[in-house]
Design a protein around this motif. Structure first.
Motif, short mmCIF file in Angstrom:
data_model
loop_
_atom_site.label_atom_id
_atom_site.label_comp_id
_atom_site.label_asym_id
_atom_site.label_seq_id
_atom_site.Cartn_x
_atom_site.Cartn_y
_atom_site.Cartn_z
N TYR A 120 0.93 -1.21 -0.07
CA TYR A 120 -0.03 0.08 -0.05
C TYR A 120 0.73 1.32 -0.02
O TYR A 120 1.93 1.22 0.64
CB TYR A 120 -0.81 0.02 1.40
N THR A 121 0.56 2.46 -0.69
CA THR A 121 1.18 3.63 -0.88
C THR A 121 0.62 4.74 -0.14
O THR A 121 -0.56 4.74 -0.15
CB THR A 121 1.36 4.01 -2.41
N PHE A 122 1.31 5.41 0.67
CA PHE A 122 0.88 6.56 1.11
C PHE A 122 0.85 7.71 0.09
O PHE A 122 1.73 7.89 -0.46
CB PHE A 122 1.63 6.88 2.52
N LEU A 128 -3.86 6.15 2.36
CA LEU A 128 -3.09 5.03 2.22
C LEU A 128 -3.91 3.96 1.58
O LEU A 128 -4.88 3.57 1.84
CB LEU A 128 -2.80 4.54 3.70
N GLY A 129 -3.44 3.55 0.34
CA GLY A 129 -4.14 2.61 -0.23
C GLY A 129 -3.52 2.33 -1.60
O GLY A 129 -2.29 1.90 -1.65
N LEU A 130 -4.45 2.13 -2.78
CA LEU A 130 -3.84 1.44 -3.93
C LEU A 130 -3.88 2.66 -5.10
O LEU A 130 -4.68 3.52 -4.78
CB LEU A 130 -4.56 0.19 -4.46
N HIS A 131 -3.16 2.29 -5.91
CA HIS A 131 -3.31 3.17 -7.30
C HIS A 131 -4.46 3.29 -7.86
O HIS A 131 -5.23 2.22 -7.91
CB HIS A 131 -2.01 3.03 -8.26
N VAL A 132 -4.99 4.55 -8.35
CA VAL A 132 -6.26 4.72 -9.06
C VAL A 132 -6.23 4.05 -10.53
O VAL A 132 -5.15 4.18 -11.02
CB VAL A 132 -6.58 6.24 -9.02
N ARG A 133 -7.28 3.59 -10.84
CA ARG A 133 -7.33 2.90 -12.37
C ARG A 133 -6.87 3.79 -13.22
O ARG A 133 -7.29 5.03 -13.29
CB ARG A 133 -8.64 2.43 -12.57
N GLY A 134 -6.09 3.56 -14.10
CA GLY A 134 -5.25 4.38 -15.07
C GLY A 134 -4.64 5.64 -14.59
O GLY A 134 -4.06 6.44 -15.72
N ARG A 135 -4.43 5.96 -13.39
CA ARG A 135 -3.94 7.06 -12.90
C ARG A 135 -2.92 6.78 -11.85
O ARG A 135 -3.22 7.06 -10.58
CB ARG A 135 -4.86 8.15 -12.44
N GLU A 162 -0.13 7.68 -10.45
CA GLU A 162 0.27 8.75 -9.54
C GLU A 162 -0.70 9.15 -8.59
O GLU A 162 -0.17 9.51 -7.62
CB GLU A 162 0.98 9.91 -10.35
N LYS A 163 -2.10 8.76 -8.72
CA LYS A 163 -2.93 8.92 -7.63
C LYS A 163 -3.09 7.94 -6.62
O LYS A 163 -3.15 6.56 -7.23
CB LYS A 163 -4.35 9.35 -8.40
N ILE A 164 -3.50 8.24 -5.49
CA ILE A 164 -3.41 6.92 -4.29
C ILE A 164 -5.09 7.03 -4.15
O ILE A 164 -5.60 8.19 -3.56
CB ILE A 164 -2.54 7.17 -3.19
N LEU A 165 -5.89 5.89 -3.98
CA LEU A 165 -7.00 5.92 -3.33
C LEU A 165 -6.91 5.17 -1.97
O LEU A 165 -6.41 4.00 -1.91
CB LEU A 165 -7.94 4.73 -4.32
N SER A 166 -7.46 5.95 -1.01
CA SER A 166 -7.51 5.29 0.11
C SER A 166 -8.44 4.08 0.36
O SER A 166 -9.59 4.22 -0.19
CB SER A 166 -8.33 6.25 1.20
N ILE A 167 -8.12 2.94 0.88
CA ILE A 167 -8.58 1.71 0.78
C ILE A 167 -9.00 1.42 2.04
O ILE A 167 -8.35 1.47 3.27
CB ILE A 167 -7.77 0.75 0.21
#
Ligand SMILES: C[S@@+](CC[C@H](N)C(=O)[O-])C[C@H]1O[C@@H](n2cnc3c(N)ncnc32)[C@H](O)[C@@H]1O
Length: 486
Positions: free
Chosen positions: A143-145, A169-176, A178-183
């Motif tokens: 997981y990425t901050f 803190l989460g995973l990369h956004v679909r197709g993006r 550089e963006k992080i989606l909190s999971i």
């Protein structure tokens, strides 16, 4: 004048135009494919059977690429995705596609790739082996901050004031990427892993330290890596941070202590400090805060040690199938010398060691070689020798550490996605091994390498796709080549 290449493509498919596309299949990599007026159009994030409205982004003479605007008609093979993050997360992009259809699409991609990129028609491809577990199959999550949380559309439109915009803190956004989606829920590893991630996320958010950002390389929290032995129930938590001085050390020590209070079943906690700019979930320094800094996992009757930096196949139960296929394809007699190229923590070589005279493994990561040696000891195996080094260098060097190990009867290749360097193929062909077993996580580079192996005097005897990563476009395969009689 347009800067587009001169084309004979139909006029309706123009850059910027909105087009309706009936998606017919999935291309290698997972993009939906349809045809408009005879021209092939790739539309990411679509499924076969869907009719979609898409905007043309790029047009070449033989194909176009378009962005999905709207699904006009669903596919009969669409199912309800299990995860609340499905629309935004880049993790399981095919969770909404019937599993049997996912398998069909992957099988077709293997055969098309071998034909088109490898020039190998009528390849002996066996029916794909499904994953033993559709969900919670991964033993490792990374997981990425992030400093800028991705705000999903539903949240943005909810009318509720958006909180915690500057922490994720989460995973990369679909197709993006550089963006992080909190999971807060994920169906890839386990419920325990979800609880640990949510605990770390809440703790780090409240701390005085900020997530790291690649914009100016400031901030502290970088990654959270959780590894779980699926057959041993052991858990490793690796907190990867930037250099943070005394305050950073104190924060991670406190976090580790509180994590252990809440999750006493965590076997080991490691703090990896990554001072470099490269956004990788490993460090130049590791502090072991609890346990031995490693966990164990079992494959068959064997036990394997996993360090934070070691590669270990991420789907344990899938790996049991994969390695069993490697053994079946190798058809070992007991007297062979086997070279295990790209051996990681020695797992394939050790798995096969009781069926051969001797195993020689090569791997570039020192930690993995240390694990490989300890894995032999752990399992009472004494016919394996592991070499730390770059495979190409070792094959080309006049002072190679391979010298004195004889020539292999069997070679096992299990390279990273980039596949084999031509020089590695050339030098390996010169050994004249009876059999080559090639494990690949990228049918594209496998097809290219298979062509070279066939041109170099081998025949491709069997290809076994194994679905190690359900709901994703990734495909793993095992294959075997036999040396042609002279
Ligand atoms: C797909 S993994 C396979 C590992 C192992 N066979 C297994 O099943 O767990 C590929 C391995 O190749 C190693 N590797 C990458 N580049 C290498 C190189 N140039 N020379 C030697 N090993 C390399 C990686 O560190 C990684 O452990």
């Amino acid at each position: 004048m347009s800067d587009l290449p001169q084309t004979t493509a139909p006029a309706t498919v123009k850059r910027g135009a909105e087009i309706e596309v009936l998606i017919e299949s999935l291309a290698f990599g997972g993009e939906g494919v349809g045809r408009v007026d005879g021209l092939v159009v790739f539309v990411p994030d679509t499924l076969p059977g869907q009719k979609v409205l898409a905007r043309v982004q790029r047009k070449k003479s033989s194909y176009a690429k378009a962005r999905l605007l709207e699904i006009l008609q669903p596919s009969a093979d669409q199912v309800q995705p299990r995860c609340v993050h499905f629309d935004d997360c880049g993790g399981c992009t095919f969770q909404h596609y019937r599993y049997e259809k996912q398998l069909e699409a992957k099988s077709a991609q293997v055969s098309e790739t071998l034909q088109h990129l490898g020039g190998l028609s009528n390849s002996p491809i066996l029916p794909i082996l499904p994953t033993p577990n559709l969900f919670f199959y991964r033993n490792k999550m990374e997981y990425t901050f992030g400093v800028q949380r991705w705000i999903p559309k539903a949240e943005a439109n909810s009318g509720v004031e958006i909180a915690d915009k500057d922490f994720a803190l989460g995973l990369h956004v679909r197709g993006r990427y550089e963006k992080i989606l909190s999971i807060d829920e994920c169906h890839l590893q386990s419920e325990k892993s979800n609880a640990i991630r949510n605990f770390v996320s809440a703790w780090a958010r409240k701390s005085k330290l900020l997530p790291y950002t690649t914009r100016d390389h400031s901030g502290f929290w970088r990654f959270l890596v959780i590894r779980e032995g699926k057959n041993t129930d052991q858990i490793m938590v690796n907190i990867v941070t930037n250099e943070g001085g005394k305050a950073g050390i104190k924060a991670v020590d406190q976090l580790a202590a509180e994590l252990l209070k809440r999750f006493p079943e965590v076997t080991t906690i490691v703090h990896s400090i990554n001072r470099k700019k490269a956004q990788v979930a490993s460090g130049q320094e590791a502090r072991v805060l609890h346990g031995d800094g490693m966990i164990f996992e079992n494959i068959g009757d064997l036990q394997f040690r996993i360090s934070p930096e070691s590669f270990f196949q991420t789907n344990t139960h899938g790996t049991e199938l994969l390695y069993a296929k490697v053994a079946e394809f190798a058809e070992l007699r007991g007297d062979e010398v086997l070279f295990d190229f790209y051996c990681g923590a020695g797992t394939i070589g050790i798995y096969l060691s009781q069926s051969v005279q001797k195993v020689v493994g090569i791997e570039v990561i020192p930690d993995a070689i240390r694990d490989a040696e300890q894995n032999c000891e752990l399992n009472g195996i004494d016919n394996c020798h592991f070499i730390c080094g770059d495979l190409k260098e070792q094959l080309e060097s006049t002072e190679s550490k391979l010298a004195g190990h004889g020539t292999p009867d069997v070679i096992v290749f299990d390279p990273p996605r980039a596949g084999l360097h031509p020089a590695v193929i050339e030098r390996s062909l010169a050994f004249g091994a009876e059999k080559i077993v090639y494990v690949s996580c990228n049918p594209g580079t496998f097809a290219r390498d298979a062509k070279m192996l066939c041109e170099g005097g081998y025949s491709l005897r069997r290809v076994q796709p194994v679905d190690m990563f359900p709901h994703t476009p990734h495909i793993e395969l095992v294959s075997v080549f036999h040396k042609n009689p002279i």
